[in-house]
Write a protein that holds these residues in place. Structure first.
Motif, PDB file in Angstrom:
ATOM      1  N   SER A  44       0.809  -1.216   0.000  1.00 38.56           N
ATOM      2  CA  SER A  44       0.000   0.000   0.000  1.00 38.56           C
ATOM      3  C   SER A  44       0.842   1.267   0.000  1.00 38.56           C
ATOM      4  O   SER A  44       0.353   2.348  -0.339  1.00 38.56           O
ATOM      5  CB  SER A  44      -0.936   0.007   1.212  1.00 38.56           C
ATOM      6  N   HIS A  45       2.120   1.154   0.405  1.00 36.52           N
ATOM      7  CA  HIS A  45       3.018   2.311   0.465  1.00 36.52           C
ATOM      8  C   HIS A  45       4.168   2.212  -0.539  1.00 36.52           C
ATOM      9  O   HIS A  45       5.070   3.050  -0.520  1.00 36.52           O
ATOM     10  CB  HIS A  45       3.595   2.455   1.873  1.00 36.52           C
ATOM     11  N   GLY A  46       4.134   1.215  -1.393  1.00 31.29           N
ATOM     12  CA  GLY A  46       5.249   0.996  -2.309  1.00 31.29           C
ATOM     13  C   GLY A  46       5.456   2.111  -3.311  1.00 31.29           C
ATOM     14  O   GLY A  46       6.544   2.224  -3.898  1.00 31.29           O
ATOM     15  N   HIS A  47       4.429   2.949  -3.531  1.00 28.91           N
ATOM     16  CA  HIS A  47       4.557   4.047  -4.482  1.00 28.91           C
ATOM     17  C   HIS A  47       5.330   5.221  -3.915  1.00 28.91           C
ATOM     18  O   HIS A  47       5.663   6.162  -4.635  1.00 28.91           O
ATOM     19  CB  HIS A  47       3.175   4.518  -4.930  1.00 28.91           C
ATOM     20  N   LEU A  48       5.619   5.181  -2.597  1.00 28.77           N
ATOM     21  CA  LEU A  48       6.312   6.276  -1.931  1.00 28.77           C
ATOM     22  C   LEU A  48       7.699   5.840  -1.465  1.00 28.77           C
ATOM     23  O   LEU A  48       7.893   4.702  -1.047  1.00 28.77           O
ATOM     24  CB  LEU A  48       5.530   6.749  -0.709  1.00 28.77           C
ATOM     25  N   ALA A  49       8.656   6.746  -1.517  1.00 31.41           N
ATOM     26  CA  ALA A  49       9.989   6.511  -0.955  1.00 31.41           C
ATOM     27  C   ALA A  49      10.446   7.804  -0.291  1.00 31.41           C
ATOM     28  O   ALA A  49      10.069   8.905  -0.722  1.00 31.41           O
ATOM     29  CB  ALA A  49      10.982   6.087  -2.030  1.00 31.41           C
ATOM     30  N   GLU A  50      11.248   7.665   0.755  1.00 35.52           N
ATOM     31  CA  GLU A  50      11.673   8.822   1.543  1.00 35.52           C
ATOM     32  C   GLU A  50      13.146   9.119   1.302  1.00 35.52           C
ATOM     33  O   GLU A  50      13.986   8.222   1.394  1.00 35.52           O
ATOM     34  CB  GLU A  50      11.425   8.551   3.024  1.00 35.52           C
ATOM     35  N   LEU A  51      13.435  10.374   1.022  1.00 38.77           N
ATOM     36  CA  LEU A  51      14.787  10.815   0.668  1.00 38.77           C
ATOM     37  C   LEU A  51      15.449  11.567   1.810  1.00 38.77           C
ATOM     38  O   LEU A  51      14.833  12.431   2.446  1.00 38.77           O
ATOM     39  CB  LEU A  51      14.721  11.730  -0.559  1.00 38.77           C
ATOM     40  N   GLU A  52      16.716  11.239   2.064  1.00 36.82           N
ATOM     41  CA  GLU A  52      17.602  12.056   2.895  1.00 36.82           C
ATOM     42  C   GLU A  52      18.811  12.389   2.034  1.00 36.82           C
ATOM     43  O   GLU A  52      19.503  11.486   1.560  1.00 36.82           O
ATOM     44  CB  GLU A  52      18.057  11.291   4.139  1.00 36.82           C
ATOM     45  N   LEU A  53      19.074  13.665   1.818  1.00 41.34           N
ATOM     46  CA  LEU A  53      20.182  14.090   0.967  1.00 41.34           C
ATOM     47  C   LEU A  53      20.979  15.154   1.710  1.00 41.34           C
ATOM     48  O   LEU A  53      20.411  16.132   2.197  1.00 41.34           O
ATOM     49  CB  LEU A  53      19.652  14.621  -0.369  1.00 41.34           C
ATOM     50  N   ASN A  54      22.276  14.938   1.789  1.00 38.09           N
ATOM     51  CA  ASN A  54      23.145  15.880   2.499  1.00 38.09           C
ATOM     52  C   ASN A  54      24.367  16.212   1.656  1.00 38.09           C
ATOM     53  O   ASN A  54      24.981  15.316   1.061  1.00 38.09           O
ATOM     54  CB  ASN A  54      23.609  15.271   3.831  1.00 38.09           C
TER      55      ASN A  54
END
Length: 293
Positions: A44-54
Motif C-alpha cells: 500500500s506504500h510501495g509508491h512512496l519513498a523517503e529521501l535524505e540528501l546531504n
C-alpha cells in the motif's frame, strides 16, 4: 567539480522498509555528500519513498546535490516508486534546493516542545467524560488489550495528509507488538495511555510517548488518535494530560516532550496549545513526481 558516486550497502533494514544509499566524493576521494532512499516494502506504500540528501556546506552549488538526486530518481524509477518525499525546514537551503528541482509542498508539520518544568498543573485538570476511563501501560500492550488497541489504530486513518496519498496503513496484533518490542530492544521506554469505552470495554483512543532509556533529555510523541465516533468529547486532551502527569512522576529527570502536528490538524494543535507546547520549527514535507522529473 569532478564527482564520483558510489552505491553503498546500508545495514538499516527494517521489517517494512529498507534503504539504498550513495556516497559522493571529489576527485581526491574526499566525501562531499550522501543520499539515502528508503523504500517501502508494504504494497500500500510501495509508491512512496523517503529521501535524505546531504551535501557538505563548503561543497554546495557545485552540482553535488543534483548528481545525487539524479541517481536517487533513477533508482526510484527502477523500483517503481512514483513519489519521493523529503523533509526540509521552512526557508532553508534544503527547501530551496528541493523546490528548484520540482518538489512541491505535500504537507507542513509544526514541531513543538513542552518544557516539563514550565507545566501549569491547572491545565492538567480537564473535564472527564463518565462514559470513558483511562488505562495506561509501559512497553508491549497487555494480551487482553492487544486486539482492541490494534483496532483503535484505525483512528489514524483519516489524519490530515495534505496532498500526499499514503495508502491504507494496515495493522494487526503482530505488528502492534513488534513495533513496541523494537523500541524496547533499543533501550527506550514506550508509554501508552488509552481511552476505554465503559459500555463496550473497547479502546477508542490512545496516545504514545517514547522516553529515552536514561530517562533524561526529551521524550517523543509517536501518535495520538481517537476513533471518529468518539471525537468531540475531550478524550485527546484527557489522555495527553494524564500522560504528562505520569511521565513527570516516573521520569523526574526528563526535560521535555516533543511533538509534531500537520498544520491543518487544528483540533490537535488546540490540545497542544492548551497544554503549553511551544512551536519550535516548521518543516515542509516535499514531494516529487518521479514521472515528471
Amino acid at each position: 567539480m569532478s564527482i564520483t558516486l558510489t552505491p553503498l550497502t546500508d545495514p538499516d533494514f527494517r521489517p517494512f522498509s529498507r534503504r539504498i544509499a550513495w556516497l559522493a566524493a571529489d576527485a581526491d576521494g574526499n566525501p562531499v555528500g550522501s543520499a539515502f532512499l528508503r523504500l517501502n516494502s508494504r504494497e500500500s506504500h510501495g509508491h512512496l519513498a523517503e529521501l535524505e540528501l546531504n551535501v557538505h556546506p563548503a561543497e554546495r552549488r557545485h552540482g553535488v546535490g543534483s548528481r545525487l538526486l539524479d541517481a536517487v530518481v533513477a533508482a526510484a524509477r527502477a523500483h517503481e516508486v512514483r513519489n519521493i518525499l523529503a523533509d526540509a525546514p521552512d526557508d532553508s537551503p534544503a527547501y530551496h534546493f528541493l523546490t528548484a528541482r520540482g518538489f512541491t509542498i505535500g504537507l507542513t508539520l509544526i514541531y513543538a516542545r513542552l518544557r516539563l518544568a514550565d507545566v501549569d498543573d491547572a491545565v492538567l485538570i480537564v473535564p472527564q467524560d463518565p462514559g470513558y476511563r483511562l488505562q495506561s501501560w509501559a512497553g508491549v500492550v497487555p494480551d487482553e488489550l492487544a486486539q482492541t488497541f490494534t483496532d483503535a489504530r484505525s483512528g489514524m486513518d483519516d489524519a490530515p495528509s495534505g496532498d500526499i496519498t499514503y495508502g491504507a496503513d494496515t495493522w494487526d496484533v503482530e505488528r502492534t507488538r513488534h513495533a513496541a518490542r523494537v523500541i524496547e530492544q533499543r533501550g527506550d521506554h514506550l508509554l501508552t495511555v488509552a481511552a476505554v469505552d465503559r459500555a463496550t470495554g473497547t479502546i477508542v483512543g490512545f496516545t504514545e510517548l517514547v522516553v529515552p532509556g536514561n530517562g533524561k533529555g526529551d521524550a517523543q510523541h509517536y501518535g495520538t488518535a481517537v476513533l471518529p465516533a468518539h471525537r468531540g468529547r475531550g478524550l485527546g486532551l484527557w489522555m495527553k494530560a494524564e500522560q504528562i502527569r505520569s511521565v513527570r512522576t516516573h521520569f523526574p529527570d526528563l526535560d521535555g516532550l516533543l511533538t509534531d502536528t500537520v498544520s491543518t490538524n487544528v483540533p490537535m494543535q488546540r490540545v497542544n496549545d492548551h497544554l503549553g507546547y511551544q512551536p519550535t520549527e516548521t518543516i515542509h514535507r516535499c514531494t516529487l513526481d518521479v514521472c515528471t522529473y
